[in-house]
Enzyme design. Structure first.
Site, PDB file in Angstrom:
ATOM      1  N   PRO A  19      24.891-116.003  16.340  1.00 10.01           N
ATOM      2  CA  PRO A  19      25.804-115.271  17.228  1.00 10.01           C
ATOM      3  C   PRO A  19      25.088-114.806  18.491  1.00 10.01           C
ATOM      4  CG  PRO A  19      25.343-114.023  15.198  1.00 10.01           C
ATOM      5  CD  PRO A  19      24.685-115.347  15.045  1.00 10.01           C
ATOM      6  N   GLN A  75      31.325-111.469  12.979  1.00 10.59           N
ATOM      7  CA  GLN A  75      30.189-110.577  12.767  1.00 10.59           C
ATOM      8  C   GLN A  75      30.573-109.150  13.175  1.00 10.59           C
ATOM      9  OE1 GLN A  75      26.550-110.152  15.286  1.00 10.59           O
ATOM     10  NE2 GLN A  75      25.457-110.807  13.457  1.00 10.59           N
ATOM     11  N   CYS A 109      20.387-106.297  15.718  1.00 11.27           N
ATOM     12  CA  CYS A 109      20.500-106.130  17.171  1.00 11.27           C
ATOM     13  C   CYS A 109      19.498-105.077  17.677  1.00 11.27           C
ATOM     14  CB  CYS A 109      21.931-105.723  17.542  1.00 11.27           C
ATOM     15  SG  CYS A 109      22.121-105.532  19.318  1.00 11.27           S
ATOM     16  N   ASN A 217      15.855-118.097  11.226  1.00  9.67           N
ATOM     17  CA  ASN A 217      16.298-118.114  12.620  1.00  9.67           C
ATOM     18  C   ASN A 217      15.130-117.767  13.539  1.00  9.67           C
ATOM     19  OD1 ASN A 217      17.855-115.649  14.638  1.00  9.67           O
ATOM     20  ND2 ASN A 217      18.121-117.838  14.977  1.00  9.67           N
ATOM     21  N   ARG A 242      19.305-119.486  21.210  1.00  8.31           N
ATOM     22  CA  ARG A 242      19.106-119.759  22.636  1.00  8.31           C
ATOM     23  C   ARG A 242      19.109-121.238  22.994  1.00  8.31           C
ATOM     24  NH1 ARG A 242      13.908-116.358  22.955  1.00  8.31           N
ATOM     25  NH2 ARG A 242      13.855-117.303  20.888  1.00  8.31           N
TER      26      ARG A 242
HETATM   27  C1  LIG Z   1      22.117-113.401  24.854  1.00  6.30           C
HETATM   28  C2  LIG Z   1      21.930-113.134  23.382  1.00  6.30           C
HETATM   29  C3  LIG Z   1      22.913-112.443  22.690  1.00  6.30           C
HETATM   30  C4  LIG Z   1      22.757-112.199  21.310  1.00  6.30           C
HETATM   31  N1  LIG Z   1      23.762-111.558  20.623  1.00  6.30           N
HETATM   32  C5  LIG Z   1      23.658-111.435  19.270  1.00  6.30           C
HETATM   33  C6  LIG Z   1      24.754-110.928  18.501  1.00  6.30           C
HETATM   34  O1  LIG Z   1      25.840-110.594  19.011  1.00  6.30           O
HETATM   35  N2  LIG Z   1      24.575-110.817  17.150  1.00  6.30           N
HETATM   36  C7  LIG Z   1      23.405-111.199  16.512  1.00  6.30           C
HETATM   37  O2  LIG Z   1      23.285-111.092  15.303  1.00  6.30           O
HETATM   38  N3  LIG Z   1      22.368-111.681  17.233  1.00  6.30           N
HETATM   39  C8  LIG Z   1      22.482-111.834  18.569  1.00  6.30           C
HETATM   40  N4  LIG Z   1      21.454-112.414  19.266  1.00  6.30           N
HETATM   41  C9  LIG Z   1      20.264-112.923  18.537  1.00  6.30           C
HETATM   42  C10 LIG Z   1      20.448-114.401  18.143  1.00  6.30           C
HETATM   43  O3  LIG Z   1      21.510-114.548  17.229  1.00  6.30           O
HETATM   44  C11 LIG Z   1      19.168-114.958  17.507  1.00  6.30           C
HETATM   45  O4  LIG Z   1      18.849-114.183  16.390  1.00  6.30           O
HETATM   46  C12 LIG Z   1      17.971-114.956  18.459  1.00  6.30           C
HETATM   47  O5  LIG Z   1      18.335-115.462  19.733  1.00  6.30           O
HETATM   48  C13 LIG Z   1      16.797-115.783  17.900  1.00  6.30           C
HETATM   49  O6  LIG Z   1      17.163-117.122  17.678  1.00  6.30           O
HETATM   50  P1  LIG Z   1      16.762-118.291  18.702  1.00  6.30           P
HETATM   51  O7  LIG Z   1      15.261-118.297  18.810  1.00  6.30           O
HETATM   52  O8  LIG Z   1      17.316-119.538  18.097  1.00  6.30           O
HETATM   53  O9  LIG Z   1      17.390-117.934  20.020  1.00  6.30           O
HETATM   54  C14 LIG Z   1      21.582-112.638  20.634  1.00  6.30           C
HETATM   55  C15 LIG Z   1      20.601-113.334  21.367  1.00  6.30           C
HETATM   56  C16 LIG Z   1      20.758-113.590  22.705  1.00  6.30           C
HETATM   57  C17 LIG Z   1      19.701-114.359  23.432  1.00  6.30           C
END
Ligand SMILES: Cc1cc2nc3c(=O)[nH]c(=O)nc-3n(C[C@H](O)[C@H](O)[C@H](O)COP(=O)(O)O)c2cc1C
Length: 335
Positions: A19, A75, A109, A217, A242
């Site tokens: 998310p 979520q 978060c 993740n 991302r």
């Molecule tokens: C712009 C942005 C918004 C995010 N919003 C949420 C969110 O609403 N809920 C959540 O559980 N994680 C949120 N995350 C975290 C991501 O779900 C994820 O855990 C994090 O980016 C690491 O994974 P990645 O390395 O694949 O990006 C957000 C991340 C980014 C970059």
């Protein structure tokens, strides 16, 4: 990858969209699903706000479309078990959410606005409260007569000294979580540095006796990094955040590469067309909003679709000044 079961739900190819607030609008989630993501949760939605303001005001972010999403997932975030009970009762009594398949709870978060209220990763400092939230959510689902698994998304620790990750994960599983997704960073790391797969592995190990799947993740962007994350963490599935921004093809790429197929990268034209498709669908989803507002909101998303193109910097500047769909089309030279 082996299929996994989250509660009653069987998932054949357990790679999901993580998310992301600002990015996880319904059209993007549908597109990622078409590209092979097993499921794509909404961004975090306030349980308290659903409880006290109802679903009218929140429906923009919590909107699901069971006709176009294989496994619709919402979520929720919050800090009070009662907020979750009330929000879940409201959601499950609303015909628009009849197709909901999974409820996820945000326990990761790092944003100060969220932590200040005791929500998000602040819950990692209070396992009793976090468990009570899971139990209240599971109970509210049961009371509504539904069969919807409750999952949690968390981090490896509240800060770098926090070693309670494995105990925390175990507590969530014992409270009734049907899957736990672990982002391999602590709260102060936000998104910096590398995901700590060893820390995820320790948490995965701690949850083993509870027989629920764990998703890893952090930093997954292709087949090679997916394989590394799976092997190092021992997790059953993955969430990709991302790397999917402006790049929904990443799900096809990961699956193709894991299964030994050649993946053909999308052309610049295909990326531009996908940008436009997402924008037009966002506009359709928000027919009651002014077009300019929808385009302005999309300004933070558009640069990701053109990343790597020749002349991307100038294109990005132009897109970030656009206020209408026609302007975006003109800039991208699309009909
Ligand atoms: C712009 C942005 C918004 C995010 N919003 C949420 C969110 O609403 N809920 C959540 O559980 N994680 C949120 N995350 C975290 C991501 O779900 C994820 O855990 C994090 O980016 C690491 O994974 P990645 O390395 O694949 O990006 C957000 C991340 C980014 C970059």
């Amino acid at each position: 990858m082996n299929p996994v079961k989250i509660g009653n739900i069987k998932i054949d190819n357990p790679i999901c969209l993580a998310p992301m607030a600002g990015f996880s609008a319904l059209p993007f989630r549908v597109i990622c699903g078409e590209m092979g993501a097993a499921y794509c949760p909404t961004e975090l939605v306030s349980a308290r706000s659903i409880r006290f303001n109802g679903l009218g005001r929140n429906s923009r972010y919590s909107k699901i479309d069971p006709a176009r999403e294989k496994i619709p997932v919402i979520q929720l975030f919050g800090s009070e078990p009662e907020d979750f009970s009330a929000a879940v009762s409201k959601l499950l009594a609303d015909p628009r959410y009849q197709g909901l398949k999974i409820l996820d709870i945000n326990m990761g978060c790092p944003v100060p606005k969220v932590i200040k209220t005791g929500s998000g990763s602040a819950l990692m400092t209070d396992p009793v409260r976090a468990s009570a939230i899971v139990a209240a959510t599971v109970k509210a689902v049961e009371q509504a007569g539904a069969d919807i698994p409750v999952t949690c998304k968390t981090r490896t620790g509240y800060d770098d000294r926090d070693k309670s990750g494995p105990d925390f994960a175990r507590a969530l599983a014992e409270a009734g979580a049907s899957m736990i997704c672990i982002h391999g960073r602590t709260r102060p790391q936000m998104y910096a540095g590398y995901a700590d797969y060893d820390a995820i592995a320790r948490m995965t190990e701690a949850v083993k006796p509870c027989n629920i799947p764990v998703f890893a993740n952090g930093d997954v962007k292709d087949g090679k990094s997916a394989l590394k994350a799976l092997e190092r963490t021992g997790a059953d599935g993955l969430m990709v955040g991302r790397a999917a921004r402006g790049n929904p093809w990443v799900f096809r790429k990961i699956t193709d590469e894991l299964e030994g197929r050649e993946f053909e990268e999308p052309s610049d034209l295909e990326k531009r067309q996908m940008l436009l498709r997402e924008l037009i669908e966002r506009r359709e989803e928000n027919a009651d909003c002014e077009e300019g507002a929808v385009v302005r909101e999309f300004r933070s998303v558009m640069p990701f679709y053109i990343k790597g193109e020749e002349g991307a910097a100038a294109l990005k500047r132009a897109l970030c000044n656009a206020s209408s769909i026609d302007e975006v089309k003109e800039i991208l030279e699309l009909d």
